[in-house]
Design a protein around this motif. Structure first.
Motif, short mmCIF file in Angstrom:
data_model
loop_
_atom_site.label_atom_id
_atom_site.label_comp_id
_atom_site.label_asym_id
_atom_site.label_seq_id
_atom_site.Cartn_x
_atom_site.Cartn_y
_atom_site.Cartn_z
N UNK B 144 11.40 13.71 -7.70
CA UNK B 144 10.95 14.19 -9.01
C UNK B 144 9.42 14.12 -9.15
N UNK B 145 8.81 13.08 -8.57
CA UNK B 145 7.36 12.92 -8.75
C UNK B 145 6.54 13.48 -7.58
N UNK B 332 -1.72 3.96 -4.55
CA UNK B 332 -1.30 2.69 -5.17
C UNK B 332 -0.36 2.94 -6.35
N UNK B 333 -0.67 3.96 -7.13
CA UNK B 333 0.16 4.32 -8.29
C UNK B 333 1.59 4.62 -7.84
N UNK B 334 1.70 5.47 -6.81
CA UNK B 334 3.03 5.82 -6.32
C UNK B 334 3.68 4.67 -5.55
N UNK B 335 2.86 3.85 -4.87
CA UNK B 335 3.43 2.71 -4.14
C UNK B 335 4.10 1.76 -5.13
N UNK B 336 3.44 1.51 -6.28
CA UNK B 336 4.03 0.62 -7.29
C UNK B 336 5.33 1.23 -7.82
N UNK B 337 5.30 2.54 -8.08
CA UNK B 337 6.48 3.26 -8.60
C UNK B 337 7.65 3.15 -7.61
N UNK B 338 7.37 3.47 -6.34
CA UNK B 338 8.45 3.45 -5.33
C UNK B 338 8.96 2.03 -5.10
N UNK B 339 8.01 1.10 -5.00
CA UNK B 339 8.38 -0.29 -4.68
C UNK B 339 9.26 -0.89 -5.79
N UNK B 340 8.86 -0.67 -7.05
CA UNK B 340 9.65 -1.24 -8.15
C UNK B 340 11.06 -0.65 -8.16
N UNK B 341 11.14 0.65 -7.85
CA UNK B 341 12.46 1.31 -7.79
C UNK B 341 13.34 0.71 -6.70
#
Lengths: 74, 426
Positions: B144-145, B332-341
Protein backbone atom coordinates in the motif's frame (compact mmCIF):
# COMPACT_ATOMS: atom_id res chain seq x y z
CA UNK A 1 47.24 0.93 7.20
CA UNK A 2 46.94 -2.64 5.95
CA UNK A 3 43.72 -4.67 5.74
CA UNK A 4 44.23 -6.31 9.15
CA UNK A 5 44.55 -2.91 10.92
CA UNK A 6 41.47 -1.66 9.15
CA UNK A 7 39.53 -4.70 10.35
CA UNK A 8 40.75 -4.16 13.95
CA UNK A 9 39.84 -0.47 13.75
CA UNK A 10 36.28 -1.31 12.73
CA UNK A 11 35.85 -3.96 15.39
CA UNK A 12 37.17 -1.62 18.15
CA UNK A 13 34.17 0.56 17.67
CA UNK A 14 31.48 -1.96 16.94
CA UNK A 15 28.44 -1.24 14.83
CA UNK A 16 26.34 -1.27 18.00
CA UNK A 17 28.61 1.28 19.67
CA UNK A 18 28.57 3.59 16.68
CA UNK A 19 24.78 3.32 16.39
CA UNK A 20 24.41 4.11 20.11
CA UNK A 21 26.70 7.14 19.77
CA UNK A 22 24.77 8.29 16.71
CA UNK A 23 21.43 8.06 18.53
CA UNK A 24 22.77 9.82 21.63
CA UNK A 25 24.07 12.67 19.47
CA UNK A 26 20.72 12.89 17.69
CA UNK A 27 18.77 13.02 20.96
CA UNK A 28 21.10 15.74 22.29
CA UNK A 29 20.57 17.71 19.09
CA UNK A 30 16.77 17.40 19.42
CA UNK A 31 16.92 18.48 23.06
CA UNK A 32 18.99 21.51 22.07
CA UNK A 33 16.72 22.39 19.16
CA UNK A 34 13.61 22.43 21.35
CA UNK A 35 15.22 23.62 24.60
CA UNK A 36 13.25 26.88 24.57
CA UNK A 37 9.51 26.11 24.48
CA UNK A 38 7.80 28.48 22.07
CA UNK A 39 4.54 28.54 23.99
CA UNK A 40 3.95 31.63 26.07
CA UNK A 41 4.01 30.42 29.69
CA UNK A 42 0.95 32.25 30.98
CA UNK A 43 -0.38 31.33 34.46
CA UNK A 44 -3.11 29.26 32.78
CA UNK A 45 -0.56 27.24 30.81
CA UNK A 46 1.58 26.72 33.92
CA UNK A 47 -1.41 25.53 35.98
CA UNK A 48 -2.52 23.19 33.14
CA UNK A 49 0.93 21.62 32.91
CA UNK A 50 1.15 21.28 36.70
CA UNK A 51 -2.24 19.54 36.86
CA UNK A 52 -1.12 17.27 34.02
CA UNK A 53 2.06 16.34 35.89
CA UNK A 54 0.07 15.57 39.08
CA UNK A 55 -2.40 13.48 37.07
CA UNK A 56 0.39 11.47 35.49
CA UNK A 57 2.12 10.96 38.85
CA UNK A 58 -1.20 9.69 40.25
CA UNK A 59 -1.52 7.25 37.34
CA UNK A 60 2.04 5.99 37.85
CA UNK A 61 1.36 5.43 41.57
CA UNK A 62 -1.84 3.49 40.71
CA UNK A 63 -0.01 1.36 38.14
CA UNK A 64 2.84 0.62 40.56
CA UNK A 65 0.26 -0.32 43.25
CA UNK A 66 -1.53 -2.64 40.79
CA UNK A 67 1.76 -4.24 39.80
CA UNK A 68 2.64 -4.71 43.49
CA UNK A 69 -0.73 -6.34 44.27
CA UNK A 70 -0.48 -8.66 41.24
CA UNK A 71 3.06 -9.74 42.16
CA UNK A 72 2.37 -10.15 45.89
CA UNK A 73 -0.83 -12.20 45.32
CA UNK A 74 1.13 -14.63 43.15
CA UNK B 1 -34.98 29.44 -20.13
CA UNK B 2 -33.78 31.59 -17.24
CA UNK B 3 -34.72 29.11 -14.47
CA UNK B 4 -32.99 26.32 -16.41
CA UNK B 5 -29.89 28.45 -16.87
CA UNK B 6 -29.95 29.32 -13.17
CA UNK B 7 -30.28 25.68 -12.28
CA UNK B 8 -27.27 24.73 -14.39
CA UNK B 9 -25.31 27.63 -13.00
CA UNK B 10 -26.02 26.44 -9.46
CA UNK B 11 -25.39 22.85 -10.46
CA UNK B 12 -22.03 23.76 -12.01
CA UNK B 13 -21.01 25.54 -8.85
CA UNK B 14 -22.00 22.50 -6.83
CA UNK B 15 -20.07 20.16 -9.15
CA UNK B 16 -17.04 22.45 -8.86
CA UNK B 17 -17.38 22.44 -5.07
CA UNK B 18 -17.89 18.68 -5.02
CA UNK B 19 -14.87 17.97 -7.24
CA UNK B 20 -12.72 20.22 -5.03
CA UNK B 21 -14.09 18.51 -1.93
CA UNK B 22 -13.38 15.05 -3.36
CA UNK B 23 -9.82 16.10 -4.17
CA UNK B 24 -9.25 17.38 -0.64
CA UNK B 25 -11.26 14.74 1.25
CA UNK B 26 -9.45 11.82 2.80
CA UNK B 27 -7.69 12.38 6.13
CA UNK B 28 -10.93 13.08 8.05
CA UNK B 29 -12.83 10.11 6.66
CA UNK B 30 -9.85 7.77 7.05
CA UNK B 31 -9.10 8.73 10.66
CA UNK B 32 -12.74 8.47 11.69
CA UNK B 33 -13.45 5.16 9.94
CA UNK B 34 -10.18 3.71 11.22
CA UNK B 35 -11.35 4.75 14.69
CA UNK B 36 -13.82 1.88 14.33
CA UNK B 37 -10.86 -0.49 14.59
CA UNK B 38 -10.93 -4.12 15.77
CA UNK B 39 -11.24 -2.99 19.41
CA UNK B 40 -14.00 -0.56 18.48
CA UNK B 41 -16.05 -3.12 16.55
CA UNK B 42 -15.67 -5.57 19.46
CA UNK B 43 -16.89 -2.90 21.91
CA UNK B 44 -19.95 -2.04 19.78
CA UNK B 45 -20.74 -5.73 19.18
CA UNK B 46 -20.46 -6.46 22.92
CA UNK B 47 -22.63 -3.42 23.75
CA UNK B 48 -25.33 -4.56 21.31
CA UNK B 49 -25.27 -8.13 22.62
CA UNK B 50 -25.51 -6.91 26.22
CA UNK B 51 -27.96 -4.00 25.94
CA UNK B 52 -29.65 -4.43 22.57
CA UNK B 53 -30.54 -1.10 20.94
CA UNK B 54 -30.67 0.72 24.27
CA UNK B 55 -27.34 2.54 23.96
CA UNK B 56 -27.55 3.64 20.30
CA UNK B 57 -28.41 7.18 21.43
CA UNK B 58 -25.12 7.34 23.30
CA UNK B 59 -23.10 6.35 20.22
CA UNK B 60 -24.83 9.10 18.24
CA UNK B 61 -23.72 11.63 20.87
CA UNK B 62 -20.11 10.50 20.46
CA UNK B 63 -20.05 11.59 16.79
CA UNK B 64 -20.10 15.38 17.44
CA UNK B 65 -17.60 14.86 20.24
CA UNK B 66 -15.12 13.13 17.95
CA UNK B 67 -15.72 15.81 15.31
CA UNK B 68 -14.95 18.66 17.73
CA UNK B 69 -11.62 17.11 18.73
CA UNK B 70 -10.51 16.14 15.23
CA UNK B 71 -11.51 19.51 13.76
CA UNK B 72 -8.98 21.14 16.08
CA UNK B 73 -6.27 18.80 14.73
CA UNK B 74 -7.18 19.82 11.17
CA UNK B 75 -6.80 23.52 11.96
CA UNK B 76 -3.54 22.99 13.84
CA UNK B 77 -2.04 20.93 11.01
CA UNK B 78 -3.23 23.20 8.20
CA UNK B 79 -2.00 26.39 9.92
CA UNK B 80 1.31 25.23 11.44
CA UNK B 81 2.19 22.64 8.71
CA UNK B 82 3.52 20.49 11.52
CA UNK B 83 2.49 17.14 12.93
CA UNK B 84 1.23 16.85 16.52
CA UNK B 85 4.48 15.35 17.87
CA UNK B 86 6.62 18.11 16.41
CA UNK B 87 4.14 20.77 17.57
CA UNK B 88 4.37 19.45 21.16
CA UNK B 89 8.19 19.47 21.11
CA UNK B 90 8.24 22.96 19.69
CA UNK B 91 5.66 24.44 22.05
CA UNK B 92 6.27 22.59 25.32
CA UNK B 93 9.94 21.58 25.15
CA UNK B 94 11.78 18.24 25.27
CA UNK B 95 10.24 16.86 28.50
CA UNK B 96 6.64 16.83 27.23
CA UNK B 97 7.86 16.09 23.72
CA UNK B 98 9.71 12.90 24.67
CA UNK B 99 6.92 11.87 27.02
CA UNK B 100 4.36 12.12 24.22
CA UNK B 101 6.57 10.50 21.58
CA UNK B 102 7.63 7.53 23.72
CA UNK B 103 4.12 7.02 25.07
CA UNK B 104 2.69 7.17 21.53
CA UNK B 105 5.29 4.72 20.20
CA UNK B 106 4.62 2.24 23.01
CA UNK B 107 0.83 2.62 22.92
CA UNK B 108 0.68 2.35 19.13
CA UNK B 109 2.78 -0.78 19.20
CA UNK B 110 0.44 -2.43 21.74
CA UNK B 111 -2.62 -1.26 19.79
CA UNK B 112 -1.09 -2.66 16.61
CA UNK B 113 -0.82 -6.04 18.33
CA UNK B 114 -4.50 -5.84 19.29
CA UNK B 115 -5.37 -5.06 15.63
CA UNK B 116 -3.49 -8.18 14.55
CA UNK B 117 -5.37 -10.15 17.23
CA UNK B 118 -8.64 -8.86 15.73
CA UNK B 119 -7.61 -9.64 12.15
CA UNK B 120 -6.42 -13.18 12.90
CA UNK B 121 -9.59 -13.87 14.92
CA UNK B 122 -11.75 -12.52 12.08
CA UNK B 123 -10.17 -14.68 9.38
CA UNK B 124 -10.17 -17.72 11.68
CA UNK B 125 -13.95 -17.69 11.12
CA UNK B 126 -13.15 -18.76 7.52
CA UNK B 127 -10.50 -21.23 8.68
CA UNK B 128 -7.49 -19.07 7.72
CA UNK B 129 -4.51 -19.86 9.98
CA UNK B 130 -3.11 -16.86 11.95
CA UNK B 131 0.32 -17.15 10.32
CA UNK B 132 -1.20 -16.75 6.84
CA UNK B 133 -3.22 -13.72 8.02
CA UNK B 134 -0.18 -12.04 9.58
CA UNK B 135 2.07 -12.59 6.55
CA UNK B 136 -0.69 -11.55 4.13
CA UNK B 137 -1.48 -8.38 6.08
CA UNK B 138 2.20 -7.39 6.32
CA UNK B 139 2.67 -7.85 2.56
CA UNK B 140 -0.53 -5.93 1.80
CA UNK B 141 0.42 -3.04 4.08
CA UNK B 142 3.90 -2.83 2.57
CA UNK B 143 2.42 -2.80 -0.96
CA UNK B 144 0.00 0.00 0.00
CA UNK B 145 2.82 2.45 0.81
CA UNK B 146 5.32 1.32 -1.83
CA UNK B 147 3.99 3.56 -4.61
CA UNK B 148 5.61 6.64 -3.09
CA UNK B 149 2.46 8.68 -3.69
CA UNK B 150 0.17 10.00 -0.96
CA UNK B 151 -2.74 10.20 -3.44
CA UNK B 152 -2.52 6.49 -4.34
CA UNK B 153 -2.19 5.48 -0.70
CA UNK B 154 -5.19 7.60 0.27
CA UNK B 155 -7.48 6.27 -2.45
CA UNK B 156 -6.54 2.66 -1.62
CA UNK B 157 -7.25 3.25 2.06
CA UNK B 158 -10.57 4.95 1.19
CA UNK B 159 -11.56 1.71 -0.58
CA UNK B 160 -11.00 -0.15 2.68
CA UNK B 161 -13.04 2.55 4.43
CA UNK B 162 -15.89 1.81 2.03
CA UNK B 163 -15.69 -1.88 2.93
CA UNK B 164 -16.26 -0.87 6.58
CA UNK B 165 -19.85 -0.02 5.56
CA UNK B 166 -20.51 -3.75 5.03
CA UNK B 167 -22.31 -3.76 8.39
CA UNK B 168 -25.14 -1.67 6.97
CA UNK B 169 -26.40 -4.13 4.28
CA UNK B 170 -25.62 -7.06 6.61
CA UNK B 171 -27.87 -5.56 9.28
CA UNK B 172 -30.60 -4.65 6.78
CA UNK B 173 -30.70 -8.32 5.69
CA UNK B 174 -31.97 -9.11 9.18
CA UNK B 175 -34.97 -6.75 8.88
CA UNK B 176 -34.37 -5.23 12.33
CA UNK B 177 -37.23 -3.74 14.33
CA UNK B 178 -37.03 -0.08 13.24
CA UNK B 179 -39.76 0.90 15.70
CA UNK B 180 -37.63 -0.36 18.57
CA UNK B 181 -34.57 1.39 17.12
CA UNK B 182 -36.51 4.66 16.88
CA UNK B 183 -37.59 4.33 20.53
CA UNK B 184 -33.96 3.62 21.50
CA UNK B 185 -32.90 7.02 20.15
CA UNK B 186 -34.42 8.65 23.24
CA UNK B 187 -31.70 8.68 25.93
CA UNK B 188 -32.40 6.18 28.70
CA UNK B 189 -30.57 3.57 30.75
CA UNK B 190 -32.07 0.08 30.80
CA UNK B 191 -32.40 -0.96 34.47
CA UNK B 192 -30.86 2.36 35.63
CA UNK B 193 -27.25 3.51 35.61
CA UNK B 194 -25.68 0.30 36.92
CA UNK B 195 -21.88 -0.16 37.27
CA UNK B 196 -22.07 -2.52 34.30
CA UNK B 197 -23.74 -0.03 31.99
CA UNK B 198 -21.32 2.66 33.18
CA UNK B 199 -18.43 0.37 32.20
CA UNK B 200 -19.86 -0.01 28.70
CA UNK B 201 -20.39 3.76 28.35
CA UNK B 202 -16.77 4.35 29.33
CA UNK B 203 -15.57 1.63 26.94
CA UNK B 204 -17.47 3.25 24.07
CA UNK B 205 -15.96 6.65 24.84
CA UNK B 206 -12.52 5.07 25.18
CA UNK B 207 -12.79 3.54 21.74
CA UNK B 208 -14.21 6.67 20.07
CA UNK B 209 -11.36 9.05 20.96
CA UNK B 210 -7.92 7.45 20.85
CA UNK B 211 -4.58 9.30 21.18
CA UNK B 212 -3.22 8.05 17.85
CA UNK B 213 -6.10 9.78 16.06
CA UNK B 214 -4.83 13.23 17.00
CA UNK B 215 -1.31 12.46 15.80
CA UNK B 216 -2.46 10.67 12.64
CA UNK B 217 -4.98 13.29 11.55
CA UNK B 218 -2.67 16.25 11.99
CA UNK B 219 0.24 14.50 10.25
CA UNK B 220 -1.94 13.36 7.33
CA UNK B 221 -3.27 16.90 6.88
CA UNK B 222 0.36 18.08 6.67
CA UNK B 223 1.43 15.22 4.36
CA UNK B 224 -1.49 15.92 2.04
CA UNK B 225 -0.36 19.56 1.92
CA UNK B 226 -3.62 21.12 3.13
CA UNK B 227 -3.39 24.84 3.92
CA UNK B 228 -5.54 27.42 5.70
CA UNK B 229 -7.80 27.91 2.65
CA UNK B 230 -8.58 24.18 2.63
CA UNK B 231 -9.86 24.17 6.22
CA UNK B 232 -13.59 24.41 5.27
CA UNK B 233 -13.24 21.34 3.01
CA UNK B 234 -11.22 19.48 5.64
CA UNK B 235 -14.01 20.26 8.13
CA UNK B 236 -16.57 18.69 5.79
CA UNK B 237 -14.25 15.73 5.41
CA UNK B 238 -14.06 15.32 9.19
CA UNK B 239 -17.82 15.77 9.50
CA UNK B 240 -18.44 13.06 6.90
CA UNK B 241 -16.03 10.84 8.79
CA UNK B 242 -17.85 11.38 12.08
CA UNK B 243 -21.17 10.49 10.38
CA UNK B 244 -19.59 7.27 9.06
CA UNK B 245 -18.14 6.37 12.45
CA UNK B 246 -21.54 6.72 14.14
CA UNK B 247 -23.38 4.88 11.33
CA UNK B 248 -21.04 1.89 11.44
CA UNK B 249 -21.05 1.76 15.25
CA UNK B 250 -24.85 1.98 15.39
CA UNK B 251 -25.32 -0.73 12.74
CA UNK B 252 -22.92 -3.10 14.54
CA UNK B 253 -24.97 -2.56 17.70
CA UNK B 254 -28.22 -3.14 15.81
CA UNK B 255 -26.78 -6.33 14.26
CA UNK B 256 -25.70 -7.94 17.52
CA UNK B 257 -28.69 -6.41 19.31
CA UNK B 258 -31.04 -8.14 16.84
CA UNK B 259 -29.31 -11.53 16.83
CA UNK B 260 -27.67 -11.97 20.20
CA UNK B 261 -29.47 -9.76 22.74
CA UNK B 262 -31.81 -11.64 25.06
CA UNK B 263 -33.80 -9.36 27.39
CA UNK B 264 -33.57 -8.37 30.17
CA UNK B 265 -29.85 -8.95 30.79
CA UNK B 266 -28.42 -9.67 27.35
CA UNK B 267 -25.42 -11.88 26.76
CA UNK B 268 -21.72 -11.25 27.14
CA UNK B 269 -19.33 -11.77 24.23
CA UNK B 270 -15.55 -11.62 24.44
CA UNK B 271 -14.88 -10.28 20.95
CA UNK B 272 -16.54 -9.58 17.62
CA UNK B 273 -15.09 -12.76 16.07
CA UNK B 274 -16.85 -14.75 18.78
CA UNK B 275 -20.09 -13.05 17.75
CA UNK B 276 -19.37 -13.91 14.08
CA UNK B 277 -18.79 -17.56 15.05
CA UNK B 278 -22.09 -17.58 16.95
CA UNK B 279 -24.00 -16.03 14.04
CA UNK B 280 -22.46 -17.72 11.00
CA UNK B 281 -24.24 -21.06 11.61
CA UNK B 282 -27.75 -19.62 11.34
CA UNK B 283 -27.05 -16.50 9.25
CA UNK B 284 -24.01 -17.33 7.05
CA UNK B 285 -24.04 -14.05 5.09
CA UNK B 286 -24.38 -11.86 8.17
CA UNK B 287 -21.76 -13.81 10.14
CA UNK B 288 -19.37 -13.60 7.19
CA UNK B 289 -20.01 -9.86 6.86
CA UNK B 290 -19.29 -9.36 10.57
CA UNK B 291 -15.99 -11.25 10.21
CA UNK B 292 -15.00 -9.40 7.00
CA UNK B 293 -15.88 -6.10 8.66
CA UNK B 294 -13.80 -6.98 11.70
CA UNK B 295 -10.83 -7.87 9.50
CA UNK B 296 -11.22 -4.63 7.55
CA UNK B 297 -11.50 -2.64 10.79
CA UNK B 298 -8.28 -4.21 12.10
CA UNK B 299 -6.52 -3.55 8.80
CA UNK B 300 -7.58 0.11 8.72
CA UNK B 301 -6.56 0.53 12.36
CA UNK B 302 -3.19 -1.09 11.67
CA UNK B 303 -2.54 1.13 8.63
CA UNK B 304 -3.31 4.34 10.49
CA UNK B 305 -1.68 3.42 13.80
CA UNK B 306 1.62 2.33 12.27
CA UNK B 307 1.68 5.48 10.16
CA UNK B 308 0.83 7.73 13.12
CA UNK B 309 3.97 6.53 14.92
CA UNK B 310 6.17 6.61 11.81
CA UNK B 311 5.11 10.18 11.02
CA UNK B 312 5.69 11.27 14.63
CA UNK B 313 9.18 9.68 14.75
CA UNK B 314 10.05 11.19 11.37
CA UNK B 315 8.95 14.67 12.44
CA UNK B 316 11.01 14.65 15.62
CA UNK B 317 14.13 12.86 14.36
CA UNK B 318 14.16 14.92 11.19
CA UNK B 319 13.87 11.94 8.82
CA UNK B 320 12.12 12.36 5.49
CA UNK B 321 8.62 11.30 6.49
CA UNK B 322 6.13 11.61 3.67
CA UNK B 323 4.19 8.89 1.89
CA UNK B 324 5.11 10.91 -1.22
CA UNK B 325 8.70 9.75 -0.66
CA UNK B 326 9.89 6.49 -2.15
CA UNK B 327 11.45 3.93 0.20
CA UNK B 328 14.95 4.94 -0.91
CA UNK B 329 14.16 8.61 -0.15
CA UNK B 330 12.76 8.01 3.37
CA UNK B 331 14.45 4.78 4.54
CA UNK B 332 14.11 5.40 8.30
CA UNK B 333 10.43 6.37 8.06
CA UNK B 334 9.58 3.20 6.16
CA UNK B 335 11.94 1.07 8.27
CA UNK B 336 10.02 2.11 11.41
CA UNK B 337 6.70 1.41 9.64
CA UNK B 338 7.76 -2.05 8.40
CA UNK B 339 9.52 -3.02 11.63
CA UNK B 340 6.58 -2.12 13.88
CA UNK B 341 4.27 -4.11 11.61
CA UNK B 342 6.45 -7.19 11.45
CA UNK B 343 7.25 -7.22 15.20
CA UNK B 344 3.58 -6.70 16.19
CA UNK B 345 2.49 -9.45 13.80
CA UNK B 346 5.16 -11.81 15.16
CA UNK B 347 4.04 -11.21 18.78
CA UNK B 348 0.55 -12.47 17.87
CA UNK B 349 2.05 -15.70 16.55
CA UNK B 350 4.06 -16.46 19.70
CA UNK B 351 2.33 -19.40 21.44
CA UNK B 352 1.04 -18.37 24.87
CA UNK B 353 1.67 -14.64 24.35
CA UNK B 354 -0.45 -12.65 26.86
CA UNK B 355 -2.70 -11.17 24.16
CA UNK B 356 -5.72 -10.56 26.42
CA UNK B 357 -3.48 -8.76 28.90
CA UNK B 358 -2.02 -6.64 26.08
CA UNK B 359 -5.52 -5.72 24.87
CA UNK B 360 -6.49 -4.61 28.38
CA UNK B 361 -3.17 -2.83 28.89
CA UNK B 362 -3.81 -0.73 25.76
CA UNK B 363 -6.80 0.87 27.48
CA UNK B 364 -4.74 1.68 30.57
CA UNK B 365 -1.77 3.12 28.70
CA UNK B 366 -4.11 5.19 26.52
CA UNK B 367 -5.17 7.28 29.52
CA UNK B 368 -1.56 8.24 30.20
CA UNK B 369 -1.35 9.88 26.77
CA UNK B 370 -4.89 10.97 25.88
CA UNK B 371 -5.34 13.71 28.53
CA UNK B 372 -1.89 15.13 27.78
CA UNK B 373 -2.47 15.17 24.00
CA UNK B 374 -5.89 16.80 24.45
CA UNK B 375 -4.63 19.44 26.88
CA UNK B 376 -1.76 20.27 24.52
CA UNK B 377 -4.23 20.53 21.66
CA UNK B 378 -6.42 23.06 23.50
CA UNK B 379 -3.40 25.10 24.67
CA UNK B 380 -1.92 25.19 21.16
CA UNK B 381 -5.23 26.20 19.62
CA UNK B 382 -5.32 29.20 21.96
CA UNK B 383 -1.98 30.64 20.85
CA UNK B 384 -2.67 33.70 18.73
CA UNK B 385 0.97 33.92 17.56
CA UNK B 386 0.72 30.36 16.28
CA UNK B 387 -2.84 30.14 15.01
CA UNK B 388 -3.64 33.75 14.06
CA UNK B 389 -7.31 34.09 13.09
CA UNK B 390 -7.73 30.30 13.30
CA UNK B 391 -7.31 30.20 17.07
CA UNK B 392 -10.17 28.82 19.14
CA UNK B 393 -13.12 31.14 19.70
CA UNK B 394 -14.72 31.40 23.16
CA UNK B 395 -17.49 29.00 22.12
CA UNK B 396 -15.00 26.52 20.64
CA UNK B 397 -13.07 26.65 23.91
CA UNK B 398 -16.17 26.03 26.00
CA UNK B 399 -17.15 23.06 23.80
CA UNK B 400 -13.55 21.79 23.56
CA UNK B 401 -12.89 22.06 27.30
CA UNK B 402 -16.18 20.37 28.22
CA UNK B 403 -15.45 17.50 25.86
CA UNK B 404 -11.84 17.17 27.00
CA UNK B 405 -12.86 17.19 30.69
CA UNK B 406 -15.51 14.55 30.07
CA UNK B 407 -13.17 12.35 28.03
CA UNK B 408 -10.38 12.63 30.62
CA UNK B 409 -12.67 11.80 33.56
CA UNK B 410 -14.48 8.93 31.84
CA UNK B 411 -11.40 7.39 30.22
CA UNK B 412 -9.57 7.55 33.58
CA UNK B 413 -12.51 5.82 35.28
CA UNK B 414 -12.50 3.24 32.48
CA UNK B 415 -8.81 2.52 32.99
CA UNK B 416 -9.43 2.20 36.75
CA UNK B 417 -12.33 -0.18 36.12
CA UNK B 418 -10.02 -2.32 33.96
CA UNK B 419 -7.35 -2.33 36.67
CA UNK B 420 -9.69 -2.70 39.67
CA UNK B 421 -13.00 -4.22 38.46
CA UNK B 422 -14.04 -4.99 42.06
CA UNK B 423 -14.04 -1.24 42.81
CA UNK B 424 -16.85 -0.83 40.26
CA UNK B 425 -18.69 -4.03 41.33
CA UNK B 426 -18.00 -5.56 37.88
Amino acid sequence: MNGEDEYRDLSDESLLGRTFKGWTAKIKEINKRYSQPRLKMTPLVKVSLLVLRLYLIMLVVILVYKFYTVVSFR
Amino acid sequence: MQPVANFFYKYRRFVKWLSLYLALAGPGIIVMVADNDAGGITTYAATGAKFGFNLIWFIILLGPMAFAVQEMCVRLGAVTKRGHAEAIFDAFGPFWGWFSLMDLGFLDFLTLISEFVGMTAALSVFGVPPVVTVIGVCILMILIVMHGRYWTWEKLVLLFCGLNLIYIPATLLLHPDFGAIQRALIPSFPNGLSPEIFFFLMANIGTTIAPWMLFFHQSSVVDKGLTEKDIPFARWDTLMGSVFVVLVAAFVMILTGTLLYKPPNGIEIGNAAQAAHAIIGSYPLVGAALAIGLFDAGLLGAICISLASSWAMGEVFGWAHSINNKISEAPMFYAYYFLSLIVAGTVVLIPGAPLVLITLFVQVIAVTLLPAALVFLILLLNQEELMGKYKNTFLQNVIGLSIVTMIVVLSTLYALSVLFPEMFHL
